[in-house]
Design a protein around this motif. Structure first.
Motif, mmCIF file in Angstrom:
data_model
loop_
_atom_site.group_PDB
_atom_site.id
_atom_site.type_symbol
_atom_site.label_atom_id
_atom_site.label_comp_id
_atom_site.label_asym_id
_atom_site.label_seq_id
_atom_site.Cartn_x
_atom_site.Cartn_y
_atom_site.Cartn_z
ATOM 1 N N LYS A 130 41.464 40.091 49.991
ATOM 2 C CA LYS A 130 41.142 38.921 49.174
ATOM 3 C C LYS A 130 41.061 37.675 50.026
ATOM 4 C CE LYS A 130 42.664 36.408 45.047
ATOM 5 N NZ LYS A 130 43.716 36.315 43.988
ATOM 6 N N VAL A 135 36.844 41.427 48.728
ATOM 7 C CA VAL A 135 37.010 42.054 47.418
ATOM 8 C C VAL A 135 35.644 42.147 46.735
ATOM 9 C CG1 VAL A 135 38.049 41.811 45.135
ATOM 10 C CG2 VAL A 135 39.391 41.300 47.180
ATOM 11 N N ASN A 136 35.406 43.251 46.053
ATOM 12 C CA ASN A 136 34.138 43.510 45.367
ATOM 13 C C ASN A 136 32.980 43.617 46.361
ATOM 14 O OD1 ASN A 136 32.755 44.071 42.953
ATOM 15 N ND2 ASN A 136 31.962 41.998 42.846
ATOM 16 N N ILE A 213 40.464 49.280 42.095
ATOM 17 C CA ILE A 213 41.171 48.042 42.407
ATOM 18 C C ILE A 213 40.239 47.017 43.050
ATOM 19 C CG2 ILE A 213 42.999 47.051 43.854
ATOM 20 C CD1 ILE A 213 44.535 49.659 43.495
ATOM 21 N N LEU A 215 36.664 47.007 43.427
ATOM 22 C CA LEU A 215 35.344 46.712 42.870
ATOM 23 C C LEU A 215 35.474 46.260 41.418
ATOM 24 C CD1 LEU A 215 33.357 49.749 44.309
ATOM 25 C CD2 LEU A 215 33.501 47.423 45.228
ATOM 26 N N THR A 216 34.983 45.076 41.135
ATOM 27 C CA THR A 216 35.042 44.540 39.774
ATOM 28 C C THR A 216 33.678 44.534 39.092
ATOM 29 O OG1 THR A 216 34.740 42.292 40.645
ATOM 30 C CG2 THR A 216 37.001 43.065 40.355
ATOM 31 N N ASP A 217 32.610 44.632 39.850
ATOM 32 C CA ASP A 217 31.260 44.601 39.302
ATOM 33 C C ASP A 217 30.844 46.010 38.910
ATOM 34 O OD1 ASP A 217 28.673 44.180 38.619
ATOM 35 O OD2 ASP A 217 28.095 43.123 40.448
ATOM 36 N N ARG A 218 30.382 46.188 37.676
ATOM 37 C CA ARG A 218 29.970 47.503 37.191
ATOM 38 C C ARG A 218 28.858 48.096 38.049
ATOM 39 N NH1 ARG A 218 29.903 50.403 32.184
ATOM 40 N NH2 ARG A 218 28.035 51.686 31.965
ATOM 41 N N GLN A 221 30.357 49.956 41.040
ATOM 42 C CA GLN A 221 31.355 51.001 40.815
ATOM 43 C C GLN A 221 30.894 52.345 41.384
ATOM 44 O OE1 GLN A 221 32.028 51.041 36.599
ATOM 45 N NE2 GLN A 221 33.581 49.428 36.682
ATOM 46 N N SER A 229 35.431 55.116 32.853
ATOM 47 C CA SER A 229 35.085 54.124 31.846
ATOM 48 C C SER A 229 34.261 54.733 30.717
ATOM 49 C CB SER A 229 34.377 52.986 32.560
ATOM 50 O OG SER A 229 33.131 52.836 32.232
#
Length: 274
Positions: A130, A135-136, A213, A215-218, A221, A229
């Motif tokens: 971070k 991150v991501n 943890i 990756l936040t963007d669909r 993924q 999901s």
């Protein structure tokens, strides 16, 4: 002494039964993925589909857009495999054949790290990434695959079986360490290279916790995260989930079957010499 024919037949029958029990869940998973919605949930569940159809696979790729996640998983797995090979092979060779201060002590410390669960390091690693702005990102997913203690140990143990005289002869001929590693050592490490590649690819392909943890963007993924999901959105659609499981399992299963000879050879050779 020659074994009794009845004993051999009984042993073969027992092995065949165990193989059938092991493969049955995989075979039913493929069968259920071809069933109509709700058909696999009946009691007792059918072994074969009443009318086989690829509608579940079409729904995954068309309606749910899982093709993007398949490509993401493929990219992450290939990247993790290449990074793991580059670093683990180099480090394993260095610990086996190069002499430097603190080599044995450092290797013992690395072996001690095997007892630390990977989950313990996830939070500190996430906070570190971070701060670095990773991150991501794909780079953030690949960081844990840069090196592994088991991979270094596997390469070192196999490299110990290479005669020192072969490397010393190359040095006397004027070859540098880089050329010795690429031209002499790597060709002899083919079984362990394949073994490490298979382990790294399978681990990255099946990894769920770390991509979840980081990756936040669909759109970024990986396949296991996407299927988890979807399972919450389609909790009653067992057939669709079985189709997703088939897509997840078949590529890595095919890879293992193609390379299993080298994989087993790499695991069994060079593991006893110290």
């Amino acid at each position: 002494m020659k074994a009794h024919p009845l004993r051999v037949a009984a042993l073969n029958a027992a092995l065949a039964l165990l193989a059938a029990l092991t493969l049955f869940p995989l075979a039913w998973m493929v069968s259920a993925s071809l069933m109509a919605p709700g058909e696999a949930s009946t009691f007792p569940p059918p072994l074969l589909p009443h009318a086989a159809s690829l509608d579940n696979y079409r729904a995954l790729f068309a309606a749910n857009g899982i093709g993007r996640q398949v490509l993401n998983s493929l990219a992450v797995s290939c990247g993790a495999t290449l990074l793991s090979l580059a670093i683990n092979l180099s480090a394993g060779y260095a610990f086996a054949k190069l002499r430097f201060a603190g080599r044995d002590r450092l290797f013992r410390w690395l072996l001690g790290a095997l007892v630390i669960p990977a989950q313990v390091t996830m939070m500190p690693l996430f906070l570190m990434l971070k701060e670095m702005g990773l991150v991501n990102t794909v780079a953030g997913v690949l960081v844990p695959w840069l090196a592994s203690v088991f991979g270094i140990f596997l390469v070192r143990q196999y490299t110990l079986s290479i005669p020192d005289e072969l490397i010393e002869a190359a040095r006397m001929d004027g070859a540098g360490e880089g050329r010795i590693f690429v031209s002499i050592v790597l060709p002899l490490l083919k079984p362990v290279v394949v073994t490490l590649a298979v382990l790294s690819f399978l681990g990255a392909w099946n990894d769920f916790m770390w991509p979840l943890i980081v990756l936040t963007d669909r759109e970024m993924q990986t396949l296991p995260v996407m299927l988890a999901s979807l399972s919450r959105e389609h909790v009653q659609d067992s057939e669709l989930m079985m189709a997703g499981a088939v897509i997840t399992v078949l590529p890595v299963l095919a890879l293992f079957l193609v390379l299993q000879r080298y994989y087993l050879q790499g695991l069994t050779m060079g593991g006893v010499k110290q």
